[in-house]
Design a protein around this motif. Structure first.
Motif, PDB file in Angstrom:
ATOM      1  N   VAL A 130     -11.892  47.855   0.833  1.00 52.52           N
ATOM      2  CA  VAL A 130     -12.435  47.861   0.300  1.00 52.52           C
ATOM      3  C   VAL A 130     -13.887  48.673  -0.024  1.00 52.52           C
ATOM      4  O   VAL A 130     -14.239  49.159   1.016  1.00 52.52           O
ATOM      5  N   GLN A 131     -13.424  49.255  -1.449  1.00 51.19           N
ATOM      6  CA  GLN A 131     -15.510  50.550  -1.513  1.00 51.19           C
ATOM      7  C   GLN A 131     -16.404  49.494  -1.470  1.00 51.19           C
ATOM      8  O   GLN A 131     -16.185  48.381  -1.924  1.00 51.19           O
ATOM      9  N   ALA A 132     -17.883  50.070  -1.025  1.00 49.58           N
ATOM     10  CA  ALA A 132     -18.795  49.364  -1.230  1.00 49.58           C
ATOM     11  C   ALA A 132     -19.055  48.918  -2.590  1.00 49.58           C
ATOM     12  O   ALA A 132     -18.365  49.599  -3.454  1.00 49.58           O
ATOM     13  N   GLN A 138      -8.268  34.090  14.556  1.00 50.92           N
ATOM     14  CA  GLN A 138      -7.274  35.444  15.409  1.00 50.92           C
ATOM     15  C   GLN A 138      -8.348  36.724  14.976  1.00 50.92           C
ATOM     16  O   GLN A 138      -8.428  37.088  15.312  1.00 50.92           O
ATOM     17  N   GLY A 139      -9.019  36.174  13.941  1.00 52.30           N
ATOM     18  CA  GLY A 139      -9.682  37.487  13.790  1.00 52.30           C
ATOM     19  C   GLY A 139      -9.160  38.096  12.201  1.00 52.30           C
ATOM     20  O   GLY A 139      -7.833  38.103  12.401  1.00 52.30           O
ATOM     21  N   THR A 140      -9.504  38.676  11.425  1.00 50.84           N
ATOM     22  CA  THR A 140      -9.367  39.229  10.383  1.00 50.84           C
ATOM     23  C   THR A 140     -10.391  40.773   9.800  1.00 50.84           C
ATOM     24  O   THR A 140     -11.141  40.569  10.266  1.00 50.84           O
ATOM     25  N   LEU A 141      -9.801  41.873  10.001  1.00 53.40           N
ATOM     26  CA  LEU A 141     -10.318  42.688   9.700  1.00 53.40           C
ATOM     27  C   LEU A 141     -11.068  43.483   8.254  1.00 53.40           C
ATOM     28  O   LEU A 141      -9.999  43.754   7.543  1.00 53.40           O
ATOM     29  N   VAL A 142     -12.021  43.508   7.693  1.00 52.54           N
ATOM     30  CA  VAL A 142     -12.877  43.637   6.897  1.00 52.54           C
ATOM     31  C   VAL A 142     -13.109  45.389   7.165  1.00 52.54           C
ATOM     32  O   VAL A 142     -14.488  45.583   8.473  1.00 52.54           O
ATOM     33  N   THR A 143     -13.151  46.193   6.675  1.00 49.70           N
ATOM     34  CA  THR A 143     -13.368  47.717   5.815  1.00 49.70           C
ATOM     35  C   THR A 143     -14.247  47.763   4.854  1.00 49.70           C
ATOM     36  O   THR A 143     -13.071  47.640   4.195  1.00 49.70           O
ATOM     37  N   VAL A 144     -15.185  48.655   4.729  1.00 51.31           N
ATOM     38  CA  VAL A 144     -16.373  48.782   3.705  1.00 51.31           C
ATOM     39  C   VAL A 144     -16.397  50.546   3.520  1.00 51.31           C
ATOM     40  O   VAL A 144     -17.108  50.325   4.184  1.00 51.31           O
ATOM     41  N   SER A 145     -15.247  51.202   2.183  1.00 49.55           N
ATOM     42  CA  SER A 145     -15.839  52.616   2.673  1.00 49.55           C
ATOM     43  C   SER A 145     -16.578  53.033   1.520  1.00 49.55           C
ATOM     44  O   SER A 145     -17.305  52.255   0.008  1.00 49.55           O
ATOM     45  N   ARG A 180     -18.723  37.694  13.272  1.00 42.85           N
ATOM     46  CA  ARG A 180     -18.056  39.015  12.441  1.00 42.85           C
ATOM     47  C   ARG A 180     -18.215  39.176  13.567  1.00 42.85           C
ATOM     48  O   ARG A 180     -19.427  38.799  14.601  1.00 42.85           O
ATOM     49  N   GLN A 181     -17.732  40.427  14.155  1.00 48.46           N
ATOM     50  CA  GLN A 181     -18.170  41.565  15.654  1.00 48.46           C
ATOM     51  C   GLN A 181     -17.745  42.960  15.210  1.00 48.46           C
ATOM     52  O   GLN A 181     -16.713  43.033  14.990  1.00 48.46           O
ATOM     53  N   THR A 182     -18.182  44.360  15.415  1.00 46.90           N
ATOM     54  CA  THR A 182     -17.984  45.588  15.702  1.00 46.90           C
ATOM     55  C   THR A 182     -17.313  45.784  17.162  1.00 46.90           C
ATOM     56  O   THR A 182     -18.642  45.061  18.420  1.00 46.90           O
ATOM     57  N   PRO A 183     -17.370  46.914  17.476  1.00 52.57           N
ATOM     58  CA  PRO A 183     -16.849  47.516  18.880  1.00 52.57           C
ATOM     59  C   PRO A 183     -17.762  47.021  19.296  1.00 52.57           C
ATOM     60  O   PRO A 183     -19.182  47.889  19.227  1.00 52.57           O
ATOM     61  N   GLY A 184     -18.318  46.969  20.532  1.00 50.51           N
ATOM     62  CA  GLY A 184     -19.762  47.055  21.570  1.00 50.51           C
ATOM     63  C   GLY A 184     -20.918  45.882  21.163  1.00 50.51           C
ATOM     64  O   GLY A 184     -22.050  46.303  21.519  1.00 50.51           O
ATOM     65  N   GLN A 185     -20.767  45.223  20.389  1.00 51.49           N
ATOM     66  CA  GLN A 185     -21.523  44.048  19.661  1.00 51.49           C
ATOM     67  C   GLN A 185     -21.424  42.648  20.231  1.00 51.49           C
ATOM     68  O   GLN A 185     -20.714  42.882  20.447  1.00 51.49           O
ATOM     69  N   GLU A 186     -22.556  42.193  20.133  1.00 48.17           N
ATOM     70  CA  GLU A 186     -22.147  40.731  20.192  1.00 48.17           C
ATOM     71  C   GLU A 186     -21.571  39.778  18.679  1.00 48.17           C
ATOM     72  O   GLU A 186     -21.821  40.881  17.908  1.00 48.17           O
ATOM     73  N   ARG A 187     -20.813  38.968  19.258  1.00 47.53           N
ATOM     74  CA  ARG A 187     -20.226  38.177  17.976  1.00 47.53           C
ATOM     75  C   ARG A 187     -21.677  37.816  17.535  1.00 47.53           C
ATOM     76  O   ARG A 187     -22.204  36.757  18.555  1.00 47.53           O
ATOM     77  N   GLU A 188     -21.426  38.174  15.796  1.00 44.02           N
ATOM     78  CA  GLU A 188     -22.638  37.342  14.552  1.00 44.02           C
ATOM     79  C   GLU A 188     -22.139  36.462  13.987  1.00 44.02           C
ATOM     80  O   GLU A 188     -21.747  36.609  13.463  1.00 44.02           O
ATOM     81  N   PHE A 189     -22.732  35.678  13.715  1.00 41.26           N
ATOM     82  CA  PHE A 189     -22.941  34.583  13.060  1.00 41.26           C
ATOM     83  C   PHE A 189     -23.491  35.170  11.768  1.00 41.26           C
ATOM     84  O   PHE A 189     -23.784  36.109  11.820  1.00 41.26           O
ATOM     85  N   LYS A 234     -20.962  46.329   1.271  1.00 40.59           N
ATOM     86  CA  LYS A 234     -21.761  47.252   2.178  1.00 40.59           C
ATOM     87  C   LYS A 234     -20.841  48.030   3.146  1.00 40.59           C
ATOM     88  O   LYS A 234     -20.663  47.092   4.073  1.00 40.59           O
ATOM     89  N   PRO A 235     -20.933  49.111   3.456  1.00 40.51           N
ATOM     90  CA  PRO A 235     -20.528  49.759   5.037  1.00 40.51           C
ATOM     91  C   PRO A 235     -20.968  49.089   5.646  1.00 40.51           C
ATOM     92  O   PRO A 235     -19.827  48.593   6.666  1.00 40.51           O
ATOM     93  N   GLU A 236     -21.856  48.262   5.916  1.00 41.60           N
ATOM     94  CA  GLU A 236     -22.409  47.795   7.268  1.00 41.60           C
ATOM     95  C   GLU A 236     -21.648  46.249   7.542  1.00 41.60           C
ATOM     96  O   GLU A 236     -21.515  45.625   8.211  1.00 41.60           O
ATOM     97  N   ASP A 237     -21.058  46.184   6.886  1.00 40.56           N
ATOM     98  CA  ASP A 237     -20.347  44.044   6.699  1.00 40.56           C
ATOM     99  C   ASP A 237     -18.696  44.943   7.129  1.00 40.56           C
ATOM    100  O   ASP A 237     -17.869  43.946   7.352  1.00 40.56           O
ATOM    101  N   THR A 238     -18.682  45.901   7.800  1.00 37.39           N
ATOM    102  CA  THR A 238     -17.496  46.033   8.364  1.00 37.39           C
ATOM    103  C   THR A 238     -17.245  45.936   9.801  1.00 37.39           C
ATOM    104  O   THR A 238     -18.203  45.786  10.604  1.00 37.39           O
ATOM    105  N   ALA A 239     -15.977  44.982   9.896  1.00 42.11           N
ATOM    106  CA  ALA A 239     -16.628  43.877  11.178  1.00 42.11           C
ATOM    107  C   ALA A 239     -15.256  43.577  11.236  1.00 42.11           C
ATOM    108  O   ALA A 239     -14.723  43.091  10.722  1.00 42.11           O
ATOM    109  N   VAL A 240     -14.531  42.931  12.447  1.00 39.61           N
ATOM    110  CA  VAL A 240     -13.376  41.614  12.619  1.00 39.61           C
ATOM    111  C   VAL A 240     -14.309  40.409  12.097  1.00 39.61           C
ATOM    112  O   VAL A 240     -15.454  40.147  12.843  1.00 39.61           O
ATOM    113  N   TYR A 241     -14.009  39.663  10.602  1.00 41.48           N
ATOM    114  CA  TYR A 241     -13.913  38.468  10.850  1.00 41.48           C
ATOM    115  C   TYR A 241     -13.199  36.950  11.549  1.00 41.48           C
ATOM    116  O   TYR A 241     -12.144  37.166  11.477  1.00 41.48           O
ATOM    117  N   TYR A 242     -14.215  36.561  12.409  1.00 42.64           N
ATOM    118  CA  TYR A 242     -13.095  35.518  12.526  1.00 42.64           C
ATOM    119  C   TYR A 242     -13.891  34.239  12.028  1.00 42.64           C
ATOM    120  O   TYR A 242     -14.799  33.469  12.103  1.00 42.64           O
TER     121      TYR A 242
END
Length: 124
Positions: A11-13, A116-123, A37-46, A86-94
């Protein structure tokens, strides 16, 4: 209990998405459903949580009125409506389900069941 998350995508910003989490198996009245939600290399975030029976809600500070968590008990499904993305919302959401004590509602180890997680990508 098994959880099936869906609704992610590109989705667009400024756009919106609604994530769904369908549960099978028994959901006890003291359960809470949460989104992390979680991004690569980061802890899972509430992100948000909702008490399945009372509807009491908790949000992460960064949500700031942009996201809304809800559940439909009859459909055994939880939702996360995400607006003003926002672009910073990009993450896998669980989605997660469990019975954490109040002090652990925002902690991933408070939940026993995970989707299993679902990927959200914000451009931008």
């Amino acid at each position: 209990v098994q959880l099936q998350a869906s609704g992610g995508g590109l989705v667009q910003a400024g756009g919106s998405l609604r994530l769904s989490c369908a549960a099978s198996g028994r959901i006890f009245s003291n359960y809470r459903m949460a989104w992390f939600r979680q991004t690569p290399g980061q802890e899972r975030e509430f992100v948000a949580a909702i008490n399945w029976s009372s509807g009491t809600i908790w949000y992460a500070d960064f949500v700031k009125g942009r996201f809304a968590i809800s559940r439909d008990a009859a459909k055994r499904t939880g939702y996360l409506q995400m607006n003003s993305l926002k672009p910073e919302d990009t993450a896998v959401y669980y989605c997660a389900l469990g019975a954490p004590i109040l002090s652990a509602v925002r902690m991933s180890n408070g939940y026993a069941y995970w989707g299993q997680g679902t990927l959200v990508t914000v451009s931008s």
